[in-house]
Design an enzyme around this catalytic site. Structure first.
Site, PDB file in Angstrom:
ATOM      1  N   TYR A 189       0.911  -1.340   0.036  1.00 34.03           N
ATOM      2  CA  TYR A 189       0.297  -0.462  -0.295  1.00 34.03           C
ATOM      3  C   TYR A 189       1.039   1.065   0.347  1.00 34.03           C
ATOM      4  O   TYR A 189       1.259   1.757   1.354  1.00 34.03           O
ATOM      5  CB  TYR A 189      -0.803   0.364   1.551  1.00 34.03           C
ATOM      6  CG  TYR A 189      -2.003   0.821   1.241  1.00 34.03           C
ATOM      7  CD1 TYR A 189      -2.209   2.356   1.716  1.00 34.03           C
ATOM      8  CD2 TYR A 189      -3.440   0.678   0.460  1.00 34.03           C
ATOM      9  CE1 TYR A 189      -3.144   3.445   1.356  1.00 34.03           C
ATOM     10  CE2 TYR A 189      -4.163   1.500   1.106  1.00 34.03           C
ATOM     11  CZ  TYR A 189      -3.932   2.802   0.995  1.00 34.03           C
ATOM     12  OH  TYR A 189      -5.320   3.435   0.907  1.00 34.03           O
ATOM     13  N   TYR A 196      -5.106   5.129  -7.692  1.00 35.42           N
ATOM     14  CA  TYR A 196      -5.461   4.508  -6.045  1.00 35.42           C
ATOM     15  C   TYR A 196      -6.598   4.265  -5.803  1.00 35.42           C
ATOM     16  O   TYR A 196      -7.778   5.000  -5.629  1.00 35.42           O
ATOM     17  CB  TYR A 196      -5.130   6.215  -5.301  1.00 35.42           C
ATOM     18  CG  TYR A 196      -5.637   6.671  -4.183  1.00 35.42           C
ATOM     19  CD1 TYR A 196      -5.967   7.668  -3.578  1.00 35.42           C
ATOM     20  CD2 TYR A 196      -5.249   5.805  -3.329  1.00 35.42           C
ATOM     21  CE1 TYR A 196      -6.146   8.159  -2.610  1.00 35.42           C
ATOM     22  CE2 TYR A 196      -5.277   5.775  -1.487  1.00 35.42           C
ATOM     23  CZ  TYR A 196      -5.749   6.872  -1.647  1.00 35.42           C
ATOM     24  OH  TYR A 196      -5.764   7.044   0.004  1.00 35.42           O
TER      25      TYR A 196
END
Lengths: 138, 402
Positions: free
Chosen positions: B303, B354
């Site tokens: 992430y 994203y």
């Protein structure tokens, strides 16, 4: 001085004592009358002993800088427009080393340094109706 | 007799389920998209990829913070033509997408569902164009009462600022350098180059990185992930059902979550282990359940909300010692082409899109199927992380049963 960038909500019982302290040139932090511990962020009960007997104590104000940034871009946020660049950071108050306060920083020469000792200077906002601490090197 | 621990019980779920289908919407940097239509595109794609009819989906799993506000679950089920009686969502903020397979596996193992659809999507790029202070990922700051009173007035605002401050401290404690942050950006971008769905594919050099605008020192614009419109989805089925489906099954081998002692509103400033994430907790649980170690992992989709985040999670997961993450990226490398550990093989949140690691899960599935644009050679095990402030999750997927 462009701080505070936004106005606090002074109707909030939990958070307004911090701001009310500034009007008296004080950094007040929440302290438990039962166990004597500070805590941060302000809570309705002491997170150490669950007592509801919280008193806001004036503290010395001096802090040690833990980390800092220079905010350069305004992210399209209206309250940052024309107010960047600015320095802000996290600082550990002498009153309790488990707390980190968000501090607006004013440095005239050079940059902030981690470990630097800072002290609050209480300044009036642009509108002239609110006092806010801005931290400067000791 | 071996003591039955919480973690040894979780091993019972290893290889019980597999991801049988994946789907993605188009990824973009805006243009008037509605999040729900992107989500429907991704869901339809995943159901089709699994070789299923919508009516065969009998469970839905998503994250509880953002998705119910984006599209009502009932509306989604109606639009897709599914009557899933089993529905649940995790409370792990941005880490939720990576724990969805575990929740799906629990449902399948206990007979509550056979084919579980997991989904997530955002239109924050479109929202940011139109909503100023009130939209997109920054509105959270001015709405949270603690931040609004204790942080924003003093200049402490936006996620890039929070993690830039963490990066400054990480540099102070461990000697991490600006160039090492740059290496994360450059090598992640190199991984995006062959990826047709990556938003940013053009090569970055160190000069490009250093010359790019500083937005919150020590962060440059290239240290920050994209803001995107996009959605991704996947179907989790029993291993047997996935094995008889049209795609190569990707086994859910291990998953775990880790939570901080501090709440979401205070985590970024008060968290005691300031230069660590809860990957220190979620990683060991996932490795234990999967029965593997970091050395067994062939690639990792981390992430990467910020370059610093890749560095810190590589340390926290045990791919290197604490503090050595920058050096790991710089000297051992994270590119598919010649890195010791390929990381964010699709370009990550930094260069692909994203979608809060939902796109990391779908990329990991492609890698393990052997169908990725930027393909790692014969991977057997892939790791994915998700992160949301005080919450972290780790997922381990594999191409074969153990």
């Amino acid at each position: 001085m462009s701080f505070p960038l936004t106005d606090p909500d002074l109707d909030d019982d939990l958070l307004s004592p911090y701001w009310n302290g500034f009007q008296d040139d004080e950094i007040r932090l929440p302290n438990c009358a039962d166990c004597g511990e500070f805590h941060w962020y302000p809570r309705p009960m002491c997170p150490h002993c669950q007592s509801k007997d919280i008193e806001w104590e004036a503290t010395g104000g001096d802090v040690t800088l833990f980390t800092w940034v220079k905010l350069v871009y305004d992210f399209g946020l209206s309250f940052l427009e024309d107010r960047v660049p600015l320095y802000t950071g996290l600082a550990i108050p002498d009153a309790d080393d488990s707390i980190r306060l968000v501090v607006a920083i004013d440095i005239e020469d050079g940059e902030p340094q981690i470990g630097m000792r800072l002290t609050p200077e209480f300044v009036t906002n642009e509108r002239g109706d609110r006092t806010v601490p801005v931290y400067r090197p000791v | 007799m071996e003591t039955v621990t919480k973690q040894s019980k979780s091993r019972d779920l290893r290889d019980v389920t597999a991801i049988s289908g994946i789907g993605e919407s188009e990824f973009s940097e805006g243009g008037g998209n509605r999040a729900e239509t992107l989500i429907y595109d991704a869901c339809r794609g995943a159901i089709r990829d699994a070789g299923l009819e919508p009516a065969e989906i009998d469970g839905v799993v998503t994250e509880a913070g953002m998705m119910p506000e984006t599209v009502y679950t009932q509306e989604l089920k109606e639009m897709l033509g599914i009557q899933a009686e089993y529905s649940t969502a995790s409370l792990l903020v941005g880490a939720g997408n990576v724990i969805s397979p575990l929740l799906a596996a629990q449902a399948i193992e206990t007979g509550l569902a056979e084919h579980v659809l997991c989904y997530f999507g955002v239109n924050w790029a479109t929202e940011r164009e139109t909503m100023g202070d009130d939209g997109g990922p920054y509105s959270y700051h001015t709405e949270d009462e603690y931040k609004a009173n204790l942080e924003v007035p003093f200049g402490w605002v936006t996620q890039p600022l929070y993690i830039a401050a963490q990066a400054r401290r990480h540099m102070y404690e461990y000697g991490t350098t600006t160039e090492q942050l740059g290496e994360v950006a450059i090598q992640t971008r190199a991984n995006a180059a062959p990826n047709e769905k990556a938003t940013k594919r053009e090569e970055l050099t160190m000069d490009d990185y250093l010359d790019s605008p500083v937005i919150v020192d020590p962060f440059r614009i290239l240290d920050c992930c994209l803001i995107s419109d996009g959605a991704a989805a996947f179907v989790v089925s029993s291993a047997e059902a996935a094995e008889s489906g049209p795609t190569d099954p990707v086994y859910v081998k291990g998953a775990g979550a880790g939570s901080s002692e501090k709440s979401e509103s205070t985590y970024m400033t008060q968290h005691e282990e300031y230069t660590m994430t809860q990957a220190t907790k979620s990683g060991p649980k996932a490795f234990e359940m999967a029965g593997v170690t970091p050395q067994d992992i062939d690639f990792a989709e981390i992430y990467d909300c910020f370059t610093e985040s890749t560095i810190v999670q590589l340390e926290d997961l045990g791919f290197c010692e604490k503090g050595d993450g920058g050096q790991f990226v710089q000297e051992r490398g994270i590119t598919v082409e010649d890195g010791d550990l390929p990381v964010n093989t699709h370009g990550g949140l930094l260069s692909q899109a994203y979608i809060l690691s939902m796109n990391h899960v779908t990329e990991a599935v492609r890698q393990l199927r052997g169908t990725a644009d930027n393909q790692v050679t014969d991977p057997e095990l892939g790791l994915v992380t998700g992160w949301g402030g005080s919450e972290h999750a780790t997922l381990i997927l594999g191409s074969d049963r153990s």
